[in-house]
Enzyme design. Structure first.
Site, PDB file in Angstrom:
ATOM      1  N   ASP A  20       7.626  -1.809   2.134  1.00  0.00           N
ATOM      2  CA  ASP A  20       8.480  -2.594   1.747  1.00  0.00           C
ATOM      3  C   ASP A  20       9.939  -2.362   2.171  1.00  0.00           C
ATOM      4  O   ASP A  20      10.138  -1.121   2.019  1.00  0.00           O
ATOM      5  CB  ASP A  20       8.505  -3.014   0.326  1.00  0.00           C
ATOM      6  CG  ASP A  20       9.145  -4.320  -0.200  1.00  0.00           C
ATOM      7  OD1 ASP A  20       9.614  -5.217   0.807  1.00  0.00           O
ATOM      8  OD2 ASP A  20       9.014  -4.494  -1.522  1.00  0.00           O
ATOM      9  N   ASN A  68       3.366 -14.327   2.872  1.00  0.00           N
ATOM     10  CA  ASN A  68       4.371 -14.240   3.987  1.00  0.00           C
ATOM     11  C   ASN A  68       4.427 -15.312   4.787  1.00  0.00           C
ATOM     12  O   ASN A  68       5.351 -15.611   5.539  1.00  0.00           O
ATOM     13  CB  ASN A  68       4.196 -12.767   4.787  1.00  0.00           C
ATOM     14  CG  ASN A  68       4.640 -11.630   3.864  1.00  0.00           C
ATOM     15  OD1 ASN A  68       4.252 -10.299   3.941  1.00  0.00           O
ATOM     16  ND2 ASN A  68       5.678 -11.746   3.230  1.00  0.00           N
ATOM     17  N   GLU A 207      -3.907   6.383  -7.880  1.00  0.00           N
ATOM     18  CA  GLU A 207      -2.677   6.864  -8.462  1.00  0.00           C
ATOM     19  C   GLU A 207      -1.532   6.092  -7.787  1.00  0.00           C
ATOM     20  O   GLU A 207      -1.764   5.589  -6.542  1.00  0.00           O
ATOM     21  CB  GLU A 207      -2.354   8.375  -8.157  1.00  0.00           C
ATOM     22  CG  GLU A 207      -3.314   9.285  -8.722  1.00  0.00           C
ATOM     23  CD  GLU A 207      -3.298   9.225 -10.375  1.00  0.00           C
ATOM     24  OE1 GLU A 207      -2.051   8.993 -10.732  1.00  0.00           O
ATOM     25  OE2 GLU A 207      -4.262   9.505 -11.099  1.00  0.00           O
TER      26      GLU A 207
HETATM   27  C1  FPP Z   1       8.287  -6.034   3.996  1.00  0.00           C
HETATM   28  O1  FPP Z   1       9.789  -5.828   4.304  1.00  0.00           O
HETATM   29  C2  FPP Z   1       7.566  -5.690   5.212  1.00  0.00           C
HETATM   30  C3  FPP Z   1       6.726  -6.773   5.938  1.00  0.00           C
HETATM   31  C4  FPP Z   1       6.796  -8.165   5.105  1.00  0.00           C
HETATM   32  C5  FPP Z   1       5.924  -6.581   7.038  1.00  0.00           C
HETATM   33  C6  FPP Z   1       5.639  -5.128   7.061  1.00  0.00           C
HETATM   34  C7  FPP Z   1       5.681  -5.251   8.702  1.00  0.00           C
HETATM   35  C8  FPP Z   1       6.064  -3.981   9.721  1.00  0.00           C
HETATM   36  C9  FPP Z   1       6.450  -2.749   8.840  1.00  0.00           C
HETATM   37  C10 FPP Z   1       6.032  -4.434  10.997  1.00  0.00           C
HETATM   38  C11 FPP Z   1       5.040  -4.845  11.795  1.00  0.00           C
HETATM   39  C12 FPP Z   1       3.653  -4.156  11.062  1.00  0.00           C
HETATM   40  C13 FPP Z   1       2.854  -3.800  12.262  1.00  0.00           C
HETATM   41  C14 FPP Z   1       1.425  -3.244  11.736  1.00  0.00           C
HETATM   42  C15 FPP Z   1       3.150  -3.740  13.530  1.00  0.00           C
HETATM   43  P1  FPP Z   1      10.541  -7.078   3.926  1.00  0.00           P
HETATM   44  O2  FPP Z   1      10.850  -7.993   4.806  1.00  0.00           O
HETATM   45  O3  FPP Z   1       9.800  -7.867   2.714  1.00  0.00           O
HETATM   46  O4  FPP Z   1      12.143  -6.442   3.306  1.00  0.00           O
HETATM   47  P2  FPP Z   1      12.685  -6.818   2.116  1.00  0.00           P
HETATM   48  O5  FPP Z   1      12.046  -6.974   0.716  1.00  0.00           O
HETATM   49  O6  FPP Z   1      14.001  -5.662   2.005  1.00  0.00           O
HETATM   50  O7  FPP Z   1      13.404  -8.314   2.629  1.00  0.00           O
END
Ligand code: FPP
Length: 245
Positions: A20, A68, A207
């Protein structure tokens, strides 16, 4: 002794991570959210390699939740594009490192290209067994549980199982994670202290470790720190300390 050397014993068998903070990381630098996700992808690669080096056998990453899908289309498209690009780029690394790719979630909801690339990498890595890397994509734990209940109800209706024989083990066998042990340690980055519909059944005795570090900034040292913290905890599974010693 370095942190890494101190980590020789009591490594979690199954580590799960809620990645996150990509958006906040980008915002703090005046960048587009897409660049936060791109940087987060690099962290994924680093963490996969670090887990392999440490001997963690199962790594599960929350890459895209059912919720999402409600994000702006442009952001969803970016995430899917990054997924395809990074699978293509990482395949040789997976093969070299003995990493088997696995997916949990509603893979049919993903764009055709993403689904095809996932299936292709899963097929090419299916015999590898150093690390099982599971990506949770279009995943929601409640949806997983609904699926499980529906499957079991269907079996009961067709007299394939008797309701009183539905045990915890039987339920486990019907989850997306049927071949994966329960989670030992769950990490969430970015300071949020929520589970957000991730692996609700599988984290019953995990945990929990929350760090303020935003996912793109999460380095090997942050992982080591989480593992050291985990090693200092006493996992009693409902027993007393005396019973354990
Ligand atoms: C949370 O950050 C992250 C996600 C919703 C997606 C996670 C994806 C990646 C790390 C990249 C792609 C993954 C792969 C496996 C290639 P957020 O957008 O919710 O951040 P915020 O809460 O700060 O807005």
């Amino acid at each position: 002794m370095s942190i890494k050397e101190q980590l020789n014993t009591n490594i979690p068998k199954h580590l799960a991570i809620i990645m996150d903070g990509n958006g906040r990381w980008a915002k703090s630098k005046g960048l587009l959210r897409a660049l936060g996700h791109e940087s987060g992808t690099k962290t994924v690669n680093r963490v996969v390699d670090a887990c392999r080096d440490l001997g963690i056998e199962y790594l599960t990453l929350y890459a895209f939740s059912t919720e999402n899908w409600n994000r702006p289309k442009l952001e969803v498209d970016t995430l899917m594009r990054l997924l395809v690009k990074s699978l293509k780029r990482e395949l040789s690394n997976f093969i070299k490192g003995g990493i088997r790719l696995n997916v949990i979630g509603n893979i049919d909801a993903l764009p055709k290209k993403a689904k095809e690339e996932l299936l292709s990498v899963m097929e090419k890595t299916k015999d590898l067994d150093t690390v099982v890397l599971t990506l949770a994509l279009s995943y929601g734990a409640r949806e997983e549980l609904v699926n499980t209940v529906q499957e079991l109800a269907e079996k009961a209706k067709n007299n394939l199982i008797s309701p009183h024989l539905i045990t915890e083990d039987v339920i486990k066998e019907h989850l997306y994670t049927k071949n994966i042990p329960d989670v030992d340690l769950l990490i969430r980055t970015s300071g949020e202290q929520r589970i957000s519909n991730f692996l609700l059944w599988q984290i019953a005795y995990a945990e929990l470790y929350f760090t303020p570090v935003l996912w793109p900034d999460f380095k090997e040292e942050d992982l080591y720190e989480a593992l050291l913290n985990y090693q200092q905890r006493e996992r009693r599974f409902g027993k007393t300390s005396e019973q354990l010693s």
